[in-house]
Each structure stands twice: as C-alpha cells, then as structure tokens.
Design a protein around this motif. Structure first.
Motif, PDB file in Angstrom:
ATOM      1  N   GLY A   1       5.283   3.694  12.191  1.00  0.00           N
ATOM      2  CA  GLY A   1       6.251   4.525  11.486  1.00  0.00           C
ATOM      3  C   GLY A   1       6.830   3.808  10.271  1.00  0.00           C
ATOM      4  O   GLY A   1       7.016   4.422   9.209  1.00  0.00           O
ATOM      5  N   ARG A   2       7.081   2.515  10.401  1.00  0.00           N
ATOM      6  CA  ARG A   2       7.589   1.740   9.255  1.00  0.00           C
ATOM      7  C   ARG A   2       6.546   1.637   8.150  1.00  0.00           C
ATOM      8  O   ARG A   2       6.866   1.717   6.955  1.00  0.00           O
ATOM      9  N   VAL A   3       5.290   1.445   8.536  1.00  0.00           N
ATOM     10  CA  VAL A   3       4.215   1.360   7.539  1.00  0.00           C
ATOM     11  C   VAL A   3       4.098   2.671   6.771  1.00  0.00           C
ATOM     12  O   VAL A   3       4.009   2.687   5.536  1.00  0.00           O
ATOM     13  N   LEU A   4       4.109   3.775   7.488  1.00  0.00           N
ATOM     14  CA  LEU A   4       3.956   5.080   6.843  1.00  0.00           C
ATOM     15  C   LEU A   4       5.157   5.418   5.963  1.00  0.00           C
ATOM     16  O   LEU A   4       4.997   6.019   4.892  1.00  0.00           O
ATOM     17  N   ALA A   5       6.357   5.057   6.398  1.00  0.00           N
ATOM     18  CA  ALA A   5       7.548   5.316   5.579  1.00  0.00           C
ATOM     19  C   ALA A   5       7.460   4.577   4.247  1.00  0.00           C
ATOM     20  O   ALA A   5       7.808   5.123   3.189  1.00  0.00           O
ATOM     21  N   LEU A   6       6.950   3.339   4.297  1.00  0.00           N
ATOM     22  CA  LEU A   6       6.838   2.551   3.071  1.00  0.00           C
ATOM     23  C   LEU A   6       5.744   3.093   2.156  1.00  0.00           C
ATOM     24  O   LEU A   6       5.925   3.178   0.930  1.00  0.00           O
ATOM     25  N   THR A   7       4.614   3.489   2.717  1.00  0.00           N
ATOM     26  CA  THR A   7       3.538   4.048   1.882  1.00  0.00           C
ATOM     27  C   THR A   7       3.929   5.395   1.289  1.00  0.00           C
ATOM     28  O   THR A   7       3.513   5.730   0.180  1.00  0.00           O
ATOM     29  N   ASN A   8       4.751   6.156   2.004  1.00  0.00           N
ATOM     30  CA  ASN A   8       5.223   7.427   1.451  1.00  0.00           C
ATOM     31  C   ASN A   8       6.115   7.200   0.235  1.00  0.00           C
ATOM     32  O   ASN A   8       6.040   7.942  -0.759  1.00  0.00           O
ATOM     33  N   GLN A   9       6.969   6.186   0.306  1.00  0.00           N
ATOM     34  CA  GLN A   9       7.792   5.852  -0.856  1.00  0.00           C
ATOM     35  C   GLN A   9       6.926   5.413  -2.038  1.00  0.00           C
ATOM     36  O   GLN A   9       7.201   5.773  -3.197  1.00  0.00           O
ATOM     37  N   MET A  10       5.879   4.648  -1.751  1.00  0.00           N
ATOM     38  CA  MET A  10       4.980   4.210  -2.812  1.00  0.00           C
ATOM     39  C   MET A  10       4.258   5.396  -3.440  1.00  0.00           C
ATOM     40  O   MET A  10       4.030   5.429  -4.658  1.00  0.00           O
ATOM     41  N   ASN A  11       3.907   6.380  -2.622  1.00  0.00           N
ATOM     42  CA  ASN A  11       3.263   7.590  -3.156  1.00  0.00           C
ATOM     43  C   ASN A  11       4.183   8.335  -4.116  1.00  0.00           C
ATOM     44  O   ASN A  11       3.735   8.860  -5.143  1.00  0.00           O
ATOM     45  N   ILE A  12       5.470   8.381  -3.784  1.00  0.00           N
ATOM     46  CA  ILE A  12       6.428   9.067  -4.651  1.00  0.00           C
ATOM     47  C   ILE A  12       6.472   8.421  -6.030  1.00  0.00           C
ATOM     48  O   ILE A  12       6.618   9.102  -7.047  1.00  0.00           O
ATOM     49  N   TYR A  13       6.310   7.095  -6.061  1.00  0.00           N
ATOM     50  CA  TYR A  13       6.364   6.376  -7.341  1.00  0.00           C
ATOM     51  C   TYR A  13       4.984   6.211  -7.974  1.00  0.00           C
ATOM     52  O   TYR A  13       4.810   5.410  -8.883  1.00  0.00           O
ATOM     53  N   GLY A  14       4.010   6.974  -7.475  1.00  0.00           N
ATOM     54  CA  GLY A  14       2.711   7.021  -8.131  1.00  0.00           C
ATOM     55  C   GLY A  14       1.636   6.136  -7.545  1.00  0.00           C
ATOM     56  O   GLY A  14       0.520   6.095  -8.073  1.00  0.00           O
ATOM     57  N   GLU A  15       1.926   5.407  -6.468  1.00  0.00           N
ATOM     58  CA  GLU A  15       0.929   4.530  -5.847  1.00  0.00           C
ATOM     59  C   GLU A  15       0.233   5.287  -4.722  1.00  0.00           C
ATOM     60  O   GLU A  15       0.850   5.610  -3.707  1.00  0.00           O
ATOM     61  N   GLU A  16      -1.042   5.570  -4.894  1.00  0.00           N
ATOM     62  CA  GLU A  16      -1.773   6.300  -3.867  1.00  0.00           C
ATOM     63  C   GLU A  16      -2.291   5.335  -2.811  1.00  0.00           C
ATOM     64  O   GLU A  16      -3.003   4.370  -3.116  1.00  0.00           O
ATOM     65  N   CYS A  17      -1.940   5.582  -1.570  1.00  0.00           N
ATOM     66  CA  CYS A  17      -2.393   4.746  -0.451  1.00  0.00           C
ATOM     67  C   CYS A  17      -3.364   5.565   0.387  1.00  0.00           C
ATOM     68  O   CYS A  17      -2.950   6.485   1.103  1.00  0.00           O
ATOM     69  N   ILE A  18      -4.638   5.238   0.304  1.00  0.00           N
ATOM     70  CA  ILE A  18      -5.639   5.983   1.051  1.00  0.00           C
ATOM     71  C   ILE A  18      -5.584   5.592   2.527  1.00  0.00           C
ATOM     72  O   ILE A  18      -4.991   4.572   2.909  1.00  0.00           O
ATOM     73  N   GLU A  19      -6.214   6.402   3.358  1.00  0.00           N
ATOM     74  CA  GLU A  19      -6.162   6.197   4.810  1.00  0.00           C
ATOM     75  C   GLU A  19      -6.731   4.838   5.214  1.00  0.00           C
ATOM     76  O   GLU A  19      -6.177   4.155   6.077  1.00  0.00           O
ATOM     77  N   GLN A  20      -7.838   4.442   4.627  1.00  0.00           N
ATOM     78  CA  GLN A  20      -8.460   3.164   4.977  1.00  0.00           C
ATOM     79  C   GLN A  20      -7.525   1.992   4.686  1.00  0.00           C
ATOM     80  O   GLN A  20      -7.444   1.045   5.473  1.00  0.00           O
ATOM     81  N   THR A  21      -6.810   2.054   3.574  1.00  0.00           N
ATOM     82  CA  THR A  21      -5.878   0.983   3.223  1.00  0.00           C
ATOM     83  C   THR A  21      -4.784   0.852   4.269  1.00  0.00           C
ATOM     84  O   THR A  21      -4.422  -0.265   4.672  1.00  0.00           O
TER      85      THR A  21
END
Length: 280
Positions: free
Chosen positions: A133-153
């Motif tokens: 849950g912590r990992v996903l919360a952080l990647t979601n914030q990164m997505n908002i700022y334009g950083e795409e985090c693919i599933e494999q990453t």
C-alpha cells in the motif's frame, strides 16, 4: 422525472489539488467530458452546415456541464479565481497553474518522490499489505507529477525491497515467473499466502514452547518433591539409629566403668596383703 442520485464532488480548498484533480478527471471521463475539458470548444465557422452546428451545440452543452462540476467542486475562495470564466478549459488551466505549481516546482517535487521511492524499504514488523500500500501510494503521487510507473517497475521494486524473511520466496518467484507479465496483485497474493504460513508456524512454535516449558516445570517440581521425601526419610532413620547406638554404647560404657572399678579394688587388696606379710 430524474431520480438519479446527486453527484458528490470533492471540494478544492487549495491544499488538496492533486487528489481533487484525479477525482474530477474520473468524473469527466465517466460523463464523456474529458475531451472538452482538455481541448476546449472550437469556434464555429460562418459557413458550417446544420449538422456541424448541431455537433457544436452538443459540445457546448458538454462544456457547460463540465464547468458546472468544477463550480460544485471548489470553495468560495477558489471560486473567485474562475468566477468570470465561461469556458471549462480556461477554468481548468487557471486552477492547475494556481495550485499545481510551476514546472520547476513540479520537477523538484518529482525528484523528492523519486528519492523516497528508491529508499523505500519494508520494515521488519510490517505486513505485506501495508508495505505494498505504501509503494502504490508513492507511485500514484509520482504519476500525478508526470512520472509513469509501469506494472513491472512496481513489481520489481516490491520484490527487491522486502525484508529478509521473504528472501527465499522472492527467489522462487523470480525463477518461476516472468516479472514483465506479473501484476502487483499477483505478487501481493503470493507474498501474503507465504506470510500467512509463516505466522501459522510462529503460533505453532509458541504453543510448542509453552507446552515444553510446562512439562519442564512439572518435571522439576516432581523431582524436587521426591528429593525432599527422600531426605526426610533418611533423617528419620538417622535419629533412630542414633538413639539405638547411644543406648548400646551407654551399656558398654557402663560395663567398662564397672569392670574398671572391680580391677582397682582387686589391686588395692593385693597391695595391702603384701604390706602385711612384709611387716610380719
């Protein structure tokens, strides 16, 4: 009569723009308004056909509907920034500029999030569900700022940052699965199943240790009781033997004293007789 439930929109207060932006985009997409919000409404030419005019009219209705959603989703202070705007795209861009920040601020924030993402590690007492849950919360914030985090990453990040108790199951997953095809949910299910088995083994070991401790305590108490009984029995026999020996010894001692007195009397008589014969 329209019986549909009223739409609840998160209110933008100036501090929750990122979340507000995500929820409004979902709302726009659901009502097929996202294209109007992002691209705006084109100007109608003078020589447009009736069909084109009808299409343009429908687009303008969508634009007004999207603008209404925005008005419903801002507080009084934020509303003043867009009160005179009549086109949704303009209102959307104004709010983005005001609250998402300039591009430089965006880059700084993204760098901070990337750093947090790289340093993120599972705590020793943390559960799999909580850590993912912590990992996903952080990647979601990164997505908002334009950083795409693919599933494999995300899958690879999770596997390489678990604590040592999951090391052997990580090796098994990497050998038996193609990580490029795995989803976070699949990894989560596998790891949580392993976590449950570990917890069950811990409970079994705790019960077994408690059982052995009780057996050891009972064995110690039983041995101590037996030793106490044996010592008490030995002291009783010792006291009886002592009285018997003392009585027997007393008899011998008295006999020895009597024999000694008789011997002394005999010697004294013998000496007197000798002196009498000498004088005669």
């Amino acid at each position: 009569m329209n019986n549909s439930a009223p739409i609840s929109v998160l209110v933008l207060d100036g501090k929750n723009y990122n979340r507000w932006n995500v929820q409004l985009r979902v709302l726009f997409d659901y009502h097929e308004l996202l294209d109007v919000v992002e691209n705006g409404v084109s100007t109608l030419a003078e020589n447009e056909t009736d069909a084109q005019k009808n299409v343009h009219h429908k687009i303008k209705k969508k634009d007004k509907k999207a603008l209404y959603f925005i008005h419903q989703g801002v507080n009084d202070e934020v509303f003043e920034k867009i009160a005179r705007v009549t086109i949704t795209k303009q209102a959307w861009d104004i709010l983005m500029t005001s609250y998402k920040g300039a591009e430089r601020v965006k880059k700084v924030r993204l760098q901070t999030l990337r750093r947090q993402y790289e340093l993120l590690q599972m705590e020793s007492s943390e559960t799999i569900a909580n850590y993912i849950g912590r990992v996903l919360a952080l990647t979601n914030q990164m997505n908002i700022y334009g950083e795409e985090c693919i599933e494999q990453t995300k899958v690879e990040k999770i596997l390489r940052s678990l604590n040592s108790s999951f090391e052997h199951v990580v090796v098994t997953i990497e050998k038996s699965h193609d990580l490029s095809l795995m989803t976070v949910n699949e990894v989560s299910d596998t790891l949580q199943a392993h976590e449950q088995r570990m917890n069950e083994k811990k409970i079994e070991r705790s019960i077994e240790q408690a059982f052995h401790s009780q057996v050891s305590i009972k064995g110690y108490q039983s041995g101590e009781t037996s030793q106490n009984n044996s010592s008490s029995h030995g002291r009783g026999r010792g006291r009886g033997g002592y009285h018997f020996n003392k009585g027997h010894g007393g008899h011998n001692n008295n006999h020895g004293v009597t024999g000694g007195n008789d011997q002394e009397k005999s010697n004294s008589s013998h000496q007197q007789n000798s002196r009498s014969r000498g004088r005669g």
